[in-house]
Design a protein around this motif. Structure first.
Motif, PDB file in Angstrom:
ATOM      1  N   GLN A 287     -26.446  19.018 -16.716  1.00  0.00           N
ATOM      2  CA  GLN A 287     -25.426  19.404 -16.039  1.00  0.00           C
ATOM      3  C   GLN A 287     -24.896  18.544 -14.928  1.00  0.00           C
ATOM      4  OE1 GLN A 287     -23.259  21.958 -16.460  1.00  0.00           O
ATOM      5  NE2 GLN A 287     -22.863  22.674 -14.706  1.00  0.00           N
TER       6      GLN A 287
ATOM      7  N   HIS B 181     -22.544  16.207 -16.454  1.00  0.00           N
ATOM      8  CA  HIS B 181     -21.160  16.805 -16.535  1.00  0.00           C
ATOM      9  C   HIS B 181     -20.282  17.081 -15.251  1.00  0.00           C
ATOM     10  CE1 HIS B 181     -18.357  19.577 -18.477  1.00  0.00           C
ATOM     11  NE2 HIS B 181     -18.778  20.549 -17.642  1.00  0.00           N
TER      12      HIS B 181
ATOM     13  N   ARG C 259     -19.079  13.755 -13.553  1.00  0.00           N
ATOM     14  CA  ARG C 259     -17.955  13.019 -14.356  1.00  0.00           C
ATOM     15  C   ARG C 259     -16.669  13.796 -14.465  1.00  0.00           C
ATOM     16  NH1 ARG C 259     -22.504  10.717 -18.359  1.00  0.00           N
ATOM     17  NH2 ARG C 259     -22.656   8.620 -17.707  1.00  0.00           N
ATOM     18  N   SER C 260     -16.765  14.988 -14.370  1.00  0.00           N
ATOM     19  CA  SER C 260     -15.773  16.003 -14.755  1.00  0.00           C
ATOM     20  C   SER C 260     -14.650  16.275 -13.465  1.00  0.00           C
ATOM     21  CB  SER C 260     -16.236  17.448 -15.138  1.00  0.00           C
ATOM     22  OG  SER C 260     -16.833  17.372 -16.393  1.00  0.00           O
ATOM     23  N   GLY C 261     -13.489  16.489 -13.807  1.00  0.00           N
ATOM     24  CA  GLY C 261     -12.570  16.465 -12.620  1.00  0.00           C
ATOM     25  C   GLY C 261     -12.924  15.344 -11.487  1.00  0.00           C
TER      26      GLY C 261
ATOM     27  N   ASP D 182     -19.546  17.557 -23.106  1.00  0.00           N
ATOM     28  CA  ASP D 182     -18.227  16.913 -22.913  1.00  0.00           C
ATOM     29  C   ASP D 182     -17.878  17.010 -21.390  1.00  0.00           C
ATOM     30  OD1 ASP D 182     -18.026  16.763 -25.619  1.00  0.00           O
ATOM     31  OD2 ASP D 182     -17.006  18.588 -25.941  1.00  0.00           O
ATOM     32  N   VAL D 183     -16.816  15.966 -21.010  1.00  0.00           N
ATOM     33  CA  VAL D 183     -16.453  15.945 -19.553  1.00  0.00           C
ATOM     34  C   VAL D 183     -14.939  16.469 -19.512  1.00  0.00           C
ATOM     35  CG1 VAL D 183     -15.550  14.114 -17.983  1.00  0.00           C
ATOM     36  CG2 VAL D 183     -17.945  13.951 -19.156  1.00  0.00           C
ATOM     37  N   PHE D 184     -14.701  17.127 -18.705  1.00  0.00           N
ATOM     38  CA  PHE D 184     -13.436  17.718 -18.495  1.00  0.00           C
ATOM     39  C   PHE D 184     -12.473  16.910 -17.543  1.00  0.00           C
ATOM     40  CE2 PHE D 184     -10.535  20.175 -15.869  1.00  0.00           C
ATOM     41  CZ  PHE D 184      -9.732  20.592 -16.747  1.00  0.00           C
ATOM     42  N   LYS D 185     -11.431  16.563 -18.226  1.00  0.00           N
ATOM     43  CA  LYS D 185     -10.324  15.678 -17.279  1.00  0.00           C
ATOM     44  C   LYS D 185      -8.921  16.308 -17.848  1.00  0.00           C
ATOM     45  CE  LYS D 185     -12.688  10.972 -17.651  1.00  0.00           C
ATOM     46  NZ  LYS D 185     -13.190  11.156 -16.182  1.00  0.00           N
TER      47      LYS D 185
ATOM     48  N   ASP E  70      -5.944  13.940 -14.477  1.00  0.00           N
ATOM     49  CA  ASP E  70      -6.518  12.370 -14.332  1.00  0.00           C
ATOM     50  C   ASP E  70      -5.953  11.416 -14.329  1.00  0.00           C
ATOM     51  OD1 ASP E  70      -9.239  10.607 -15.127  1.00  0.00           O
ATOM     52  OD2 ASP E  70      -7.760  10.183 -16.851  1.00  0.00           O
TER      53      ASP E  70
END
Length: 580
Positions: free
Chosen positions: A144, A147, A150-152, A181-184, A320
């Motif tokens: 976590q 995650h 790297r996300s946002g 999975d990374v959220f962008k 992003d």
């Protein structure tokens, strides 16, 4: 399913996330983690201070795409020592992972030795932090962490691991566990078209490239957009290198301190700004009244709450930077195909002429050396392939005015937090992340003394880099700020060092200090000695695989151009108006 300790599972997750180096200091409460790391592929670098570990992790993350630096420490003071590095990381959207040991769960409320609620302390300077209370949650917590980092908007995480949690045996199958999975976020195409409409209707537009462009690895796309739309670009300090300084559409840095004369002049002439991956920092803008006057703004940022934080733009786009620029380039290319983009030859010519004309003098022959001359020689000796590392102070402001940067990730600076002592550990991290790139630290004497002990780390692990140390025996930036208070109070660092009569009243003998920590060092008194010293230092560093410190004895008091507003910059030294 495989059985292993929670600490072993944590290390296996780190490996699967691509971690190759960890900076840290072992202690009793983190030893199970060290035991697990001992048999892993992760290289551990023993630092001399946990703050140094965090700054090394920052340098490691900032230097290379997709790298995340890791800092490790024991319970109590290790976590509190990491606060400054975490603050620096979150301020500059830099993902680093800090892992601390903790007292056993049963003793957390009993004032056990070095037991303190580290997550409560670091929560304001992290994206996420927790004390993991269940052993089976440890591998998921580490997963976590990556995650979240790297996300946002990228940023740091701290995980606090009680001693008994680390030791507990859990069931964990590394072969069936994978990165999350990374959220962008991505923009709506209508937003892209509206932004391009505003750009097309402007007479004197600029693009503003922030650090988000570099961290998203989108610099090439930024240049494509600038060339397609024939729009000049002003990079922020954190975005410096996103477009080469020598590119015809680079309009120069702007702001109150780290700025060029031509950059500020061009911004003041602009009527539209498309900001991408930037945060409108106050040392860039000055007052909003002056900065935003008679201009329209589009702001693209990965963090929704960043838009409107400083002022309300005409259009805000949550995205992003790379995804947004891909869509901008595609849409602009289609408009160009239809003949729907203005040419703006006159505006671009005006910007280029200003860039050719408005400069500041650097060719001083004074002894003691003027810092402007130092940066002239730095530009002459070290090429575009050099990665520079610097922190905060008058030397860094001079760096921002006089250096030239032509590649992304080649100028690493702690932009918002500005902690002194950042340079040496960040140099170590940057060099270990990208060993083939030459690293040069630009540092002032006071900052150098903050974490000077980390030089021993570089000597122990044979991490080569050059340190250009500007010694004025002053807190230079604060001395200049004190002028407004009509005082020169408690900012002088000089004294007669009985062990170093050759440097007079310049106090600390940094050459001997560096040598005592296992490094090489030399001292320069005259301007014509600078270039030969820099060349010798880089050769010695490569040959011996050690840091080499070049101490430059500069004049005691230098005032560098700055002001309270972008239209009120005071030039303390000679300016140069060249012929176009």
């Amino acid at each position: 399913m495989a059985k292993m300790t929670a600490a072993e599972a944590a290390v296996r997750v780190l490996e699967s996330e691509g971690v190759e180096v960890a900076f840290g200091v072992p202690g009793a409460a983190i030893l199970p983690f060290y035991q697990a790391m001992r048999s892993s592929r992760i290289r551990h670098v023993l630092v001399r201070h946990e703050e140094g570990a965090t700054h090394a992790a920052e340098g490691y993350t900032r230097a290379a795409k997709d790298r995340i630096g890791v800092a490790v420490g024991t319970s109590g003071p290790a976590g509190t020592n990491m606060v400054t590095g975490l603050y620096s990381a979150i301020a500059d959207s830099c993902p680093i992972l800090c892992i601390t040991g903790q007292a056993p769960r049963a003793k957390l409320h009993k004032e056990d030795f070095q037991a303190i609620d580290v997550p409560a302390i670091v929560r304001p300077v992290t994206k996420w932090t927790t004390t993991v209370m269940e052993p089976a949650q440890v591998p998921r917590a580490v997963r976590q962490a990556f995650h979240v980092m790297r996300s946002g908007r990228p940023g740091p995480v701290l995980l606090d691991l009680p001693l008994d949690v680390q030791k507990a045996v859990i069931e964990f199958d590394p072969d069936s566990d994978f990165p999350l999975d990374v959220f962008k976020p991505r923009p709506n195409p209508n937003q892209i078209e509206k932004a391009l409409d505003l750009l097309a209707s402007a007479q004197r537009p600029i693009l503003m490239a922030g650090g988000g462009v570099i961290s998203a690895d989108a610099s090439a796309l930024l240049v494509q957009l600038a060339e397609l739309t024939n729009t000049p670009v002003i990079p922020t300090l954190m975005g410096w290198g996103a477009i080469p300084d020598d590119h015809p559409l680079n309009a120069g840095l702007m702001g109150l301190q780290t700025q060029t004369r031509y950059g500020n002049a061009t911004f003041l002439r602009s009527d539209f700004v498309l900001g991408i991956g930037n945060r409108w920092a106050n040392r860039l803008t000055g007052s909003v009244e002056v900065f935003a006057k008679e201009r329209k703004f589009v702001h693209v940022d990965i963090e929704p709450m960043q838009i409107g934080r400083v002022f309300c733009p005409d259009l805000g786009i949550v995205s992003d930077a790379k995804i947004a620029l891909e869509m901008f380039v595609a849409a602009a290319r289609e408009r160009a195909r239809r003949g729907g983009l203005p040419v703006r030859t006159a505006w671009v010519s005006e910007v280029r002429e200003r860039k050719a004309v408005l400069h500041r003098r650097t060719d001083f022959d004074n002894v003691p050396i003027k810092p402007q001359r130092v940066f002239q020689e730095v530009n002459r000796v070290f090429g575009d392939e050099t990665r520079f590392v610097t922190a905060i102070g008058l030397y860094q402001i001079a760096s921002g005015q006089f250096q030239r940067i032509n590649r992304p990730r080649q100028y690493l600076v702690c932009g918002q937090a500005g902690p002194l002592g950042w340079e040496v550990p960040a140099c170590i991290g940057a060099k270990l992340a990208d060993p083939d790139t030459e690293v040069v630290g630009i540092v002032g004497d006071y900052s150098f003394q903050f974490l000077i002990e980390e030089l021993a780390v570089a000597a122990q692990y044979n991490v080569p880099f050059v340190v250009v140390l500007l010694n004025n025996a002053y807190l230079g930036l604060i001395r200049q700020a004190e002028r407004g208070y009509q005082m020169d109070y408690e900012v002088q660092l000089g004294f007669n060092n009985v062990n170093a009569p050759a440097i007079g009243e310049y106090g600390v003998d940094h050459v001997k200090a560096a040598e005592s920590l296992g490094c090489l060092a030399m001292r320069v008194f005259k301007p014509d000695e600078l270039a030969p010293a820099f060349e010798k230092a880089r050769a010695l560093s490569r040959a011996n695989r050690l840091p080499v410190v070049v101490e430059v004895i500069t004049e005691r008091a230098t005032n560098i151009a700055m002001g309270p507003e972008i239209d009120q910059i005071t030039e303390f030294e000679e300016t140069v108006d060249r012929k176009p």
